[in-house]
Design a protein around this motif. Structure first.
Motif, short mmCIF file in Angstrom:
data_model
loop_
_atom_site.label_atom_id
_atom_site.label_comp_id
_atom_site.label_asym_id
_atom_site.label_seq_id
_atom_site.Cartn_x
_atom_site.Cartn_y
_atom_site.Cartn_z
N SER A 1 0.81 -1.22 0.00
CA SER A 1 0.00 0.00 0.00
C SER A 1 0.84 1.27 0.00
N LYS A 2 2.15 1.14 0.08
CA LYS A 2 3.00 2.33 0.18
C LYS A 2 2.80 3.27 -1.00
N MET A 3 2.74 2.72 -2.21
CA MET A 3 2.55 3.57 -3.39
C MET A 3 1.24 4.33 -3.32
N ARG A 4 0.18 3.66 -2.89
CA ARG A 4 -1.12 4.30 -2.79
C ARG A 4 -1.09 5.43 -1.76
N LEU A 5 -0.47 5.17 -0.63
CA LEU A 5 -0.43 6.18 0.43
C LEU A 5 0.41 7.39 0.04
N LEU A 6 1.30 7.21 -0.94
CA LEU A 6 2.14 8.33 -1.39
C LEU A 6 1.50 9.12 -2.53
N VAL A 7 0.35 8.68 -3.04
CA VAL A 7 -0.30 9.41 -4.13
C VAL A 7 -0.57 10.87 -3.76
N PRO A 8 -1.06 11.17 -2.53
CA PRO A 8 -1.31 12.58 -2.20
C PRO A 8 -0.05 13.42 -1.95
N ALA A 9 1.13 12.82 -2.02
CA ALA A 9 2.37 13.58 -1.78
C ALA A 9 2.79 14.32 -3.04
N PHE A 10 1.88 15.11 -3.58
CA PHE A 10 2.10 15.76 -4.87
C PHE A 10 3.19 16.81 -4.85
N THR A 11 3.51 17.37 -3.69
CA THR A 11 4.56 18.39 -3.66
C THR A 11 5.93 17.81 -4.02
N LEU A 12 6.09 16.50 -3.85
CA LEU A 12 7.35 15.87 -4.23
C LEU A 12 7.53 15.84 -5.74
N LEU A 13 6.45 16.06 -6.48
CA LEU A 13 6.52 16.04 -7.94
C LEU A 13 6.93 17.40 -8.52
N LEU A 14 6.90 18.43 -7.69
CA LEU A 14 7.20 19.77 -8.21
C LEU A 14 8.60 19.89 -8.82
N PRO A 15 9.66 19.34 -8.19
CA PRO A 15 10.98 19.43 -8.84
C PRO A 15 11.01 18.74 -10.21
N VAL A 16 10.30 17.64 -10.35
CA VAL A 16 10.22 16.95 -11.64
C VAL A 16 9.51 17.84 -12.65
N ALA A 17 8.41 18.47 -12.22
CA ALA A 17 7.66 19.35 -13.10
C ALA A 17 8.51 20.55 -13.54
N VAL A 18 9.29 21.09 -12.61
CA VAL A 18 10.17 22.22 -12.95
C VAL A 18 11.20 21.81 -14.00
N GLY A 19 11.78 20.62 -13.83
CA GLY A 19 12.75 20.14 -14.81
C GLY A 19 12.13 19.91 -16.17
N LEU A 20 10.94 19.32 -16.20
CA LEU A 20 10.27 19.08 -17.49
C LEU A 20 9.86 20.38 -18.16
N ALA A 21 9.45 21.36 -17.36
CA ALA A 21 8.99 22.63 -17.92
C ALA A 21 10.07 23.34 -18.74
N ARG A 22 11.32 22.99 -18.51
CA ARG A 22 12.43 23.61 -19.24
C ARG A 22 12.68 22.94 -20.59
N ARG A 23 12.00 21.84 -20.84
CA ARG A 23 12.18 21.11 -22.10
C ARG A 23 11.21 21.63 -23.16
N ARG A 24 11.45 21.19 -24.39
CA ARG A 24 10.55 21.55 -25.47
C ARG A 24 9.17 20.95 -25.23
N THR A 25 8.16 21.62 -25.75
CA THR A 25 6.80 21.16 -25.55
C THR A 25 6.60 19.75 -26.08
N SER A 26 7.20 19.44 -27.21
CA SER A 26 7.06 18.09 -27.79
C SER A 26 7.62 17.03 -26.84
N THR A 27 8.74 17.36 -26.20
CA THR A 27 9.33 16.43 -25.24
C THR A 27 8.43 16.25 -24.03
N VAL A 28 7.89 17.35 -23.53
CA VAL A 28 6.99 17.29 -22.37
C VAL A 28 5.78 16.43 -22.68
N LEU A 29 5.18 16.65 -23.84
CA LEU A 29 3.98 15.89 -24.22
C LEU A 29 4.29 14.41 -24.36
#
Length: 377
Positions: free
Chosen positions: A324-352
């Protein structure tokens, strides 16, 4: 006049697209997951509704129908037992909302529960996008949130989506010094999941640091009422002040052990011929740990850092059903922000391309977990 009307319509269209983007992205990713899940369910001779209301969904449905009365329908805890108090291990916020929705609409409770999860996920998406502080980063983070390995629970008769919505807007309230918003959502979160304890600590600390006004201090007093009230209710029913924790330990073997059980699990998986479910669990745990470090190194706002690390510590630091560890970590969305910041610097085609791949993989893994994996998620 015609030119002015066209310009006005164009602005309205842009504003509409801007406002609908978080919901559209979240729903599109979840739709991909549900399509993949329906295919896998069909191959196992099961219906989509059946898999979306399985496991904890049965418990929540029972509470929505009968309250905290003995189940009487064959449901047992992980130890194979069922007592008059077993249902008290599940928090009331989600099933109470389902029961209310069923009473107001006369609709079937399973469909009401799934609709609530759908709506709560959308509400969470808007909160996550707002917390990011940057539109592009926020929308990418929404897509990542909707496609985490066990994001299928966001579309199930489960409380993950509702808790995520409450948590996102607690954090928005804290970041924007809107103390009543933070307190109200914190009370709601406390009725949904025990991990609301992290949110309570954040609200109280934020008030002490930034909001020592009458409104802020009153909000700090109000915010623990949901969690504290339910724990006291269970204490009264069981005759023990720590009744809820004792139910969890006796029925599901869940208790805070500082990460000993999780460490042993990770070690066993890394040194054996483990299943896909076990291996992915370990990868998610290790990935979340790495992201906890990254959020600190990147000096993200402290409420977002504390929330992500707090949920990780509560999840990895507890024994119980390791799957159940993966399920319990679903609401930990703030941990995804660094990943989102890194992706945001890429081309739109790469992000998609990356987001499309994660949506499909998430859909497949969620389908695998609900149809091929024979244990609880």
């Amino acid at each position: 006049m015609q030119t002015e009307l066209l310009v006005t319509e164009s602005r309205v269209e842009r504003l509409t697209r801007h406002m609908l983007a978080p919901a559209g992205i979240y729903l599109a990713v979840r739709l991909v997951g549900l399509v993949v899940l329906s295919v896998l369910a069909a191959t196992h001779d099961r219906t989509l509704l059946d898999v979306l209301t399985s496991w904890d969904g049965d418990w929540y449905l029972g509470i929505a129908e009968r309250g905290y009365a003995p189940t009487g329908d064959g449901l047992v805890d992980a130890a194979g037992n069922s007592t008059p108090n077993t249902t008290l291990a599940f928090f009331p916020g989600y099933p109470m909302l389902v029961a209310l929705g069923g009473w107001l609409t006369s609709a079937s409770l399973p469909f009401v529960g799934l609709a609530i999860s759908l709506g709560a996920g959308v509400v969470a998406a808007y909160g996550i996008a707002r917390l990011a502080g940057d539109r592009r980063v926020g929308l990418i983070c929404v897509a990542l949130f909707a496609s985490t390995p066990m994001a299928v629970t966001l579309s199930m008769f489960y409380s993950e989506a509702l808790f995520s919505a409450c948590a996102a807007w607690v954090l928005v309230g804290v970041m924007e010094r809107r103390w009543w918003l933070a307190a109200a959502c914190c009370v709601g979160a406390g009725l949904v999941r025990p991990s609301a304890g992290v949110l309570i600590a954040i609200v109280v600390l934020a008030v002490l640091l930034h909001g020592r006004t009458s409104r802020g201090l009153f909000a700090a007093i109000i915010c623990p009422l949901g969690l504290g009230g339910f724990l006291l209710f269970v204490a009264d029913r069981t005759g023990s002040l720590f009744g809820w924790f004792e139910l969890q330990l006796a029925g599901w073997g869940t208790g805070f052990d500082g990460g000993q059980a999780t460490g042993e699990f990770v070690g066993n998986v890394l040194t054996s011929d483990a299943s896909v479910m076990e291996t992915t669990n370990v990868l998610v745990i290790l990935g979340a740990l790495a992201l906890c470090v990254v959020t600190v190194v990147r000096r993200m706002p402290w409420p977002l850092v504390v929330y992500g690390i707090g949920l990780f510590v509560m999840t990895a630091g507890s024994s119980g059903v390791t799957y159940s560890k993966m399920r319990l970590l679903v609401p930990a969305f703030t941990l995804l922000l660094p990943v989102a910041v890194g992706l945001a610097r890429r081309r739109t085609s790469t992000v998609l391309a990356v987001l499309a791949a994660t949506a499909v993989l998430s859909g497949w893994f969620g389908g695998y977990a609900l149809t091929a994996w024979r244990y609880a998620i």
